[in-house]
Design a protein around this motif. Structure first.
Motif, PDB file in Angstrom:
ATOM      1  N   LEU A 111      -4.880 -39.269  -0.921  1.00  0.00           N
ATOM      2  CA  LEU A 111      -4.852 -40.435  -1.800  1.00  0.00           C
ATOM      3  C   LEU A 111      -5.081 -39.992  -3.234  1.00  0.00           C
ATOM      4  N   GLY A 112      -4.438 -40.681  -4.173  1.00  0.00           N
ATOM      5  CA  GLY A 112      -4.709 -40.383  -5.568  1.00  0.00           C
ATOM      6  C   GLY A 112      -3.478 -40.380  -6.442  1.00  0.00           C
ATOM      7  N   SER A 113      -3.511 -39.553  -7.466  1.00  0.00           N
ATOM      8  CA  SER A 113      -2.453 -39.529  -8.486  1.00  0.00           C
ATOM      9  C   SER A 113      -1.169 -38.949  -7.916  1.00  0.00           C
ATOM     10  N   VAL A 172     -12.408 -45.906  -8.711  1.00  0.00           N
ATOM     11  CA  VAL A 172     -12.843 -47.206  -8.181  1.00  0.00           C
ATOM     12  C   VAL A 172     -11.746 -47.818  -7.321  1.00  0.00           C
ATOM     13  N   ALA A 173     -10.498 -47.744  -7.781  1.00  0.00           N
ATOM     14  CA  ALA A 173      -9.381 -48.283  -7.007  1.00  0.00           C
ATOM     15  C   ALA A 173      -9.248 -47.561  -5.670  1.00  0.00           C
ATOM     16  N   ILE A 174      -9.424 -46.243  -5.670  1.00  0.00           N
ATOM     17  CA  ILE A 174      -9.331 -45.473  -4.431  1.00  0.00           C
ATOM     18  C   ILE A 174     -10.469 -45.852  -3.490  1.00  0.00           C
ATOM     19  N   ALA A 175     -11.675 -45.975  -4.021  1.00  0.00           N
ATOM     20  CA  ALA A 175     -12.819 -46.360  -3.194  1.00  0.00           C
ATOM     21  C   ALA A 175     -12.626 -47.751  -2.602  1.00  0.00           C
ATOM     22  N   ASN A 176     -12.065 -48.661  -3.377  1.00  0.00           N
ATOM     23  CA  ASN A 176     -11.814 -50.012  -2.875  1.00  0.00           C
ATOM     24  C   ASN A 176     -10.823 -49.994  -1.710  1.00  0.00           C
ATOM     25  N   LEU A 177      -9.785 -49.145  -1.822  1.00  0.00           N
ATOM     26  CA  LEU A 177      -8.806 -49.039  -0.734  1.00  0.00           C
ATOM     27  C   LEU A 177      -9.462 -48.490   0.522  1.00  0.00           C
ATOM     28  N   VAL A 178     -10.250 -47.432   0.390  1.00  0.00           N
ATOM     29  CA  VAL A 178     -10.925 -46.852   1.552  1.00  0.00           C
ATOM     30  C   VAL A 178     -11.856 -47.879   2.186  1.00  0.00           C
ATOM     31  N   VAL A 191      -8.831 -52.977 -11.853  1.00  0.00           N
ATOM     32  CA  VAL A 191      -7.548 -52.981 -11.147  1.00  0.00           C
ATOM     33  C   VAL A 191      -7.036 -51.558 -10.957  1.00  0.00           C
ATOM     34  N   GLY A 192      -6.105 -51.433 -10.031  1.00  0.00           N
ATOM     35  CA  GLY A 192      -5.456 -50.156  -9.825  1.00  0.00           C
ATOM     36  C   GLY A 192      -4.208 -50.004 -10.666  1.00  0.00           C
ATOM     37  N   ASN A 193      -3.610 -51.158 -11.040  1.00  0.00           N
ATOM     38  CA  ASN A 193      -2.375 -51.133 -11.807  1.00  0.00           C
ATOM     39  C   ASN A 193      -2.234 -52.473 -12.534  1.00  0.00           C
ATOM     40  N   CYS A 194      -1.765 -52.421 -13.773  1.00  0.00           N
ATOM     41  CA  CYS A 194      -1.665 -53.652 -14.576  1.00  0.00           C
ATOM     42  C   CYS A 194      -0.352 -54.395 -14.395  1.00  0.00           C
ATOM     43  N   ILE A 223     -18.578 -43.397 -11.446  1.00  0.00           N
ATOM     44  CA  ILE A 223     -17.630 -42.638 -10.628  1.00  0.00           C
ATOM     45  C   ILE A 223     -18.348 -41.997  -9.451  1.00  0.00           C
ATOM     46  N   ALA A 224     -19.523 -41.444  -9.700  1.00  0.00           N
ATOM     47  CA  ALA A 224     -20.300 -40.835  -8.613  1.00  0.00           C
ATOM     48  C   ALA A 224     -20.605 -41.863  -7.528  1.00  0.00           C
ATOM     49  N   ASP A 225     -20.904 -43.095  -7.931  1.00  0.00           N
ATOM     50  CA  ASP A 225     -21.162 -44.156  -6.946  1.00  0.00           C
ATOM     51  C   ASP A 225     -19.915 -44.420  -6.101  1.00  0.00           C
ATOM     52  N   ALA A 226     -18.744 -44.441  -6.751  1.00  0.00           N
ATOM     53  CA  ALA A 226     -17.492 -44.676  -6.025  1.00  0.00           C
ATOM     54  C   ALA A 226     -17.214 -43.543  -5.046  1.00  0.00           C
TER      55      ALA A 226
END
Length: 283
Positions: free
Chosen positions: A25-27, A56-62, A141-144, A162-165
């Protein structure tokens, strides 16, 4: 004399084999490495919801995938033209029919959940520390979706955020081998200083959670360190650079037998792609 700073192959007992399920997952850099792993016979699911740049967007998806929390109407945003958008993901997730959009999102979310549950390796590539917050909902958001800039605010996440995510991702995936890496793609729209601040923040956050790190960023920026290893846009690594990164990736995570098997798959893929030129028949 040595005219370059070569990145040493990281020393680790972390191994990846053809028997592993791999989720990446990612860029968009994620897709480059995933394509090579697929070519070499590995079982890979890469960015099933599209590319994702911020942690944050990646963590939300997981979180959604693991918890089974499905998308509902209140998770969508409707614009004045009547189109519904899911700003968690890339701009293809929009439709004039909300039910159709929710069905698509949840179907693909189910596939993510299935892939993650069967994976033994999860690779996360972080692209940027900058995020957009949708002002009407207060959500990062992940994308605008190319909506009006007036609908969003933009800021750089802190190391702690970021560390929290990343810590949330780790806690949601017990028993999985997790690889973190920072994309070497240069976000020059942030300005060179802004890009450097963003990448440094990502590095500090990964270090703060003690995550397993693969140095893709350092391979491009410190080892190769030359514009000839970039594509024409001078932002993305060239095909040669991606091949070199993958070579080090293999030396880091493949056993000798896995590397040999990967070469066999690679040769088979090359043969399958070859189309012989048939000479025209003559009387």
């Amino acid at each position: 004399m040595n005219f370059r700073t070569q990145v040493d192959v990281p020393q680790t007992d972390f191994r990846i084999s053809h028997g592993d399920g791999i989720v990446m997952l990612g860029s968009c850099f994620t897709d480059n490495i995933a394509a090579m792993l697929m070519r070499d016979g590995f079982n890979v699911v890469a960015n099933p919801m599209g590319v994702m740049y911020n942690p944050v967007a990646i963590a939300n998806l997981v979180n959604r995938a693991v918890s089974g929390r499905r998308y509902c109407l209140h998770d969508l945003v409707q614009t004045p033209d009547g189109v519904w958008h899911c700003l968690d993901f890339v701009s293809q997730y929009q439709s004039a029919d909300a039910d159709e959009l929710l069905s698509l999102i949840n179907s693909r979310l189910d596939s993510v959940a299935n892939a993650v549950s069967h994976a033994s390796v999860v690779a996360i590539t972080l692209g940027t520390a900058y995020v957009f917050t949708h002002l009407a909902t207060g959500a990062i958001v992940g994308n605008c979706h190319k909506l009006s800039a007036h609908e969003f605010s933009r800021r750089r996440l802190s190391v702690a955020e970021i560390a929290d995510a990343l810590a949330a991702i780790i806690s949601l995936l017990p028993g999985k081998r997790i690889i973190f890496t920072v994309s070497p793609i240069r976000h020059v729209a942030d300005g060179l200083h802004g890009n450097n601040l963003s990448k440094a923040t990502l590095h500090l956050a990964i270090d703060a959670v003690g995550g397993h790190y693969f140095p893709a960023f350092e391979i491009v920026c410190d080892d190769l360190r030359d514009y000839r290893f970039y594509a024409d846009d001078l932002k993305h690594p060239s095909a040669m650079a991606v091949n070199y990164i993958y070579e080090i990736f293999g030396k880091t995570y493949f056993s000798a037998s896995t590397a040999e098997q990967a070469i066999l798959y690679r040769k088979a893929a090359a043969r399958a792609a070859h189309r012989p030129i048939l000479s025209a028949k003559t009387d």
